[in-house]
Structures are given as C-alpha cells and as structure tokens.
Design an enzyme around this catalytic site. Sequence first.
Site, mmCIF file in Angstrom:
data_model
loop_
_atom_site.group_PDB
_atom_site.id
_atom_site.type_symbol
_atom_site.label_atom_id
_atom_site.label_comp_id
_atom_site.label_asym_id
_atom_site.label_seq_id
_atom_site.Cartn_x
_atom_site.Cartn_y
_atom_site.Cartn_z
ATOM 1 N NE ARG A 198 9.403 -7.159 -7.981
ATOM 2 C CZ ARG A 198 9.415 -6.210 -7.034
ATOM 3 N NH1 ARG A 198 10.546 -5.923 -6.413
ATOM 4 N NH2 ARG A 198 8.321 -5.553 -6.728
ATOM 5 C CB CYS A 239 12.827 0.352 -7.969
ATOM 6 S SG CYS A 239 12.534 1.347 -6.488
#
Length: 289
Positions: free
Chosen positions: A176, A234
């Site tokens: 990611r 995050c």
Amino acid sequence: MQTLMDVASLKGRLDSGRRTVLLDVRWVLGDPHGREHYLAGHLPGAVFVDLATELAGPPDPGRGRHPLPPLDQFEGSVRSWGVRSGDVVVAYDDSGNMAAARLWWMLRNAGLSDVYLLDGGLAAWRAAGLDVESGERRAEPGDVVLTAGAMPSIDAGRAASWGQQGLLLDARAGERYRGEFEPVDPRAGHIPGAVSAPTGDNLGADGRFLPAAQLREHFTGLGVRPDVPTAVYCGSGVTAAHEIAALAIAGFPAALYPGSFSEWSNNSANEVATGAAPYADSAGSNDLF
C-alpha cells in the site's frame, strides 16, 4: 510509562480481586463481525468496545474513515464500559492488538495513565490455558472524567512538511505504501517524505510485541532517534496507534496523524508518492484512480 501487561500479570490482578476493567476491541478491516466474535468467547468480565461507532465518528472525506469522536461522546462511551476515576484498564483484541491500540492511544490521550495492552491479546490468554466466557457482559456505569491532548498529534498541514523536519512513518503494509495495491482509499501510494514501517514488523510470530531492545534496533534502522521528531500515520489512524505503542515500548515518543492516508488522499491538493522511496515517483495532485 508501561505500555504492556502480560497474561500472568493480568491473571494475578484478577485472582487477587484488584479492580481491573477489561475491554475487548474485536475489529479487523473488512470483518464487520467483531461483536459476534466477542459473544462467542472473550476474557471473563470483558466489555465489548465497538471501534467503528465508539472509537470513531462517521466517515468524513475531510477527516478520514475513522475520525476521532468528540470528547464528550467518547467520555460517555468510556463511562458505559464501567471505567471509574483511577481504574486500571486493560485493552485487547484477537489481532495482535492492532485494534486495541486505538483504544489505548485514545484513553492515554484523554488523560488516563493506567491503561495497558494485553500482550498477545486473546490468543495469548488462550495459549496459557485460561478460560474464556461467552455472551454479553454489561458494566455498571463509571464516572471517569476525560480531558484531551495528553498524547502528541499532527494534522494534514504538519504531515505535509514533517518529512523535512523529522521522520514520518507509514504504518501500512508495504504494497500500500508503494502504491501497488489500495483496497479502500481513493489514491494509492504514500505521503511524500514518509518512510515505510509496516505495523506487522512490530510483532513476533506469536502475536506479541517484539522485545524492547529488538524494537529499538528496528526503529533506529528506520531513522528514529531521540532528537528526531517522529510522527506516524496509517490508513485511517487505527494501526498507526499500534506503531506508537511499539515506539513507546522501544523508548521513543511519537505523534499520531489521526486522519492518516484516508484524509490525505481525499484532498486533491495533496500530492501522493509511489514507489519504495519517500519521494520517489511523485504523482500529481489530480492523479486519482
């Protein structure tokens, strides 16, 4: 300030009758059945905490997928779990404390000091051969009074330049960060200047946090230093709290970017970088996909 409590210490507290509030934060991205998992089996006396509704406000593109709830709303939730002033609180989940750390950070941020993560969570409790109970446990309402701002945090504006003055860690999985895969947010990649530091690297194969010395070596290798301001993000501010817990165990303070990449990537004015390096392959602000 201690972050973890191991199973033996918790069992000793419970056996001695010392007041301990157990909070079960069963939540994993993509699994909406946390309450059902809790009902099927949890630590004796533990109260269920719903991350999506009690540890976050409604999703908001301007604030992220899991924005922090208003303080008064959070205080009402904490009281409903039975927390009183001066209580020892132990949070856990069944995913290496990836979700429980969100509650740990929020309670610490709200001024509570005796808040711990059960190292290894439910799996460690079961591995010790200890009993669990099923069904719902409801608590007598508590009277705790919360404050705000005890833990450092940053906003998107500070995140934009943080990599130039300190160290910005991206706690998501490496794919990611690199922009190879993005399951939920509108753009793939990372905040320019951020360093990849997947949260899973904080844990051993048993789901427990790595020893403090090993975590310290790991984070030092990423550039963390006592004199370098460190911040963490995050996807939506949940697992970044786990990284902050790991940093605390290692002896390093760090700030949380609560909106994280879900807030950042929804603002077309914010650039997104792809690739393995902090500033590599910068994608333009309108590169939405």
